[in-house]
Design an enzyme around this catalytic site. Structure first.
Site: not given
Ligand code: C5P
Length: 412
Positions: A297, A218, A349
């Site tokens: 590849k 990304n 979370k």
């Molecule tokens: O991707 P998302 O918007 O849900 O991410 C929210 C938070 O969770 C961010 O702090 C990101 O660093 C963390 N995150 C993570 N592991 C993931 C996806 C997101 O620690 N697989």
């Protein structure tokens, strides 16, 4: 002796002054350092001597002041080497646009620039200039170059300027510069609001390989996460940064572990999280990885190519679910419905603090705007440089970690 004096006693600073009205602040700064037991050696450019006398700086530092590359007091005319060799740090305050341009360009044509060029110790600069000079593209380019070369930029602040204009470019106040430099001079974990604390930060994008030369990633630059790591280190924390691939220099005093995939980042975090007091998940982690990564590849075919994607571990979720968990801070980058999505994410979370930003205003940029969500409500941090926002975020965390005194924080 105060705590900070105990840790600064005997430290050796080279304080450089360049030509700006803010040179008067260097006098107060010298007084603060000397009071804390720091050995301050002052070097001034010609222009600086037009704003403040060498006699003042000599009296306050208690040492001879140097202005001349060919100073005969230094054996073999080696002032440009000798004067910085025994120093722990060089601080240039105030730093003009011209000085920063010359250092960024590797020029060394007076005593101060030659000292910076030949240094072995960290260089910190506190810019001071008119708002238009600060926002001039050439100056901003030089600031970025200096940062990339590992120079720490302190400030500048917004406010009234000697020329009568108002805006970004004012030198930080002597007390603020002292605090930031003292933390670095003392070394990690010795002083500051997060002294003795361990902070783990994730930053940058992750990269999920499809074959040996392609992958899914990304547009995260890592700038926000690196700024958070720097701000935590400035506050005295021992900082471990677990970073996806970025083009950024490791902030001074921070230890970095490089990772590529979300699974690598998850393993590195889980391996290191046990001893941490604070976990700040800034990384833009890929939600999926490619199942059955190809060894060679992939060749162009006639029809569609279908990738099988499986979910990645939720790193922040895993840390927040630990029985003995650090203070967890999440980030949310959304493209719409910021407030609603961010609040939902914080509750899902199960974390005490979440910083939300609009992806289109944040990714790859040097500035940003954040909204912090916690139990007391919503706190808006208006648009500012990422390092300023990171310092405000760290201050907010420090405040949340303080034992409650029965006072409710005001939400905005
Ligand atoms: O991707 P998302 O918007 O849900 O991410 C929210 C938070 O969770 C961010 O702090 C990101 O660093 C963390 N995150 C993570 N592991 C993931 C996806 C997101 O620690 N697989």
């Amino acid at each position: 002796m105060s705590g900070i004096s105990a840790t600064l006693e005997g430290k050796r600073l080279l304080l450089g002054l360049t030509g700006g009205v803010a040179a008067y602040k260097a006098a107060e700064l010298t007084r603060l350092f000397v009071k804390a037991g720091v050995d301050v050696r002052v070097v001034m450019t010609d222009a600086a001597t037009r704003f403040i006398g060498t006699a003042t700086m000599q009296a306050l530092s208690g040492q001879p002041v140097f202005t001349d590359l060919w100073d005969a007091r230094i054996p073999d005319h080696m002032a440009h080497i000798e004067l910085s060799r025994d120093r722990d740090l060089i601080l240039v305050a105030p730093a003009t646009a011209d000085f920063m341009a010359r250092v960024a360009g590797g020029m060394a044509d007076d005593l101060l620039t030659t000292l910076c060029s030949a240094r072995r110790c960290p260089l910190l600069v506190a810019p001071a200039m008119n708002v238009e000079m600060w926002s001039n593209p050439a100056n901003l380019r030089n600031v970025e170059l200096l940062q990339r070369d590992g120079v720490t930029i302190l400030g500048p602040a917004v406010g009234d300027q000697a020329c009568g204009e108002t805006g970004l470019g004012r030198m930080l106040e002597p007390e603020q510069v002292f605090e930031l430099v003292a933390t670095q001079l003392a070394g990690p974990g010795r002083t500051g609001a997060l002294a003795g604390k361990k902070v783990l930060v994730t930053a940058g994008p992750t990269f999920e390989p499809i074959d040996p030369v392609r992958g899914i990633t990304n547009i995260s630059s890592g700038k926000m996460g690196y700024a958070v790591a720097q701000a935590a280190a400035e506050a005295g924390a021992e900082v471990l940064l677990i970073s996806g691939s970025t083009a950024l220099a490791v902030p001074r005093g921070v230890r970095r572990i490089d990772v590529q995939t979300a699974q690598d980042m998850h393993s590195a975090v889980m391996k290191n999280v046990a001893k941490q007091d604070i976990f700040i998940a800034v990384a833009a982690v890929a939600d999926y990885h490619v199942v059955g990564r190809k060894e060679h590849k992939i060749k162009r075919g006639k029809g569609n190519l279908t990738l099988d994607l499986a979910p990645n571990p939720d790193i922040l979720g895993a840390v927040a679910a630990l029985a003995k968990r650090p203070f967890c801070v999440g980030f949310a980058a959304e493209t719409e419905n910021l407030r609603e999505y961010a609040q939902a994410k914080r509750l899902k979370k199960n974390i005490p603090l979440l910083a939300a930003n609009l992806a289109q205003h944040a990714f790859g940029k040097d500035d940003n705007a954040l909204t912090l969500f916690d139990d007391s409500g919503e706190h808006i941090l208006p648009r500012a440089s990422k390092i300023d926002l990171a310092r405000q975020l760290v201050a907010h965390i420090v405040e949340m970690l303080q034992p409650k005194r029965g006072v409710t924080r005001k939400s905005r």
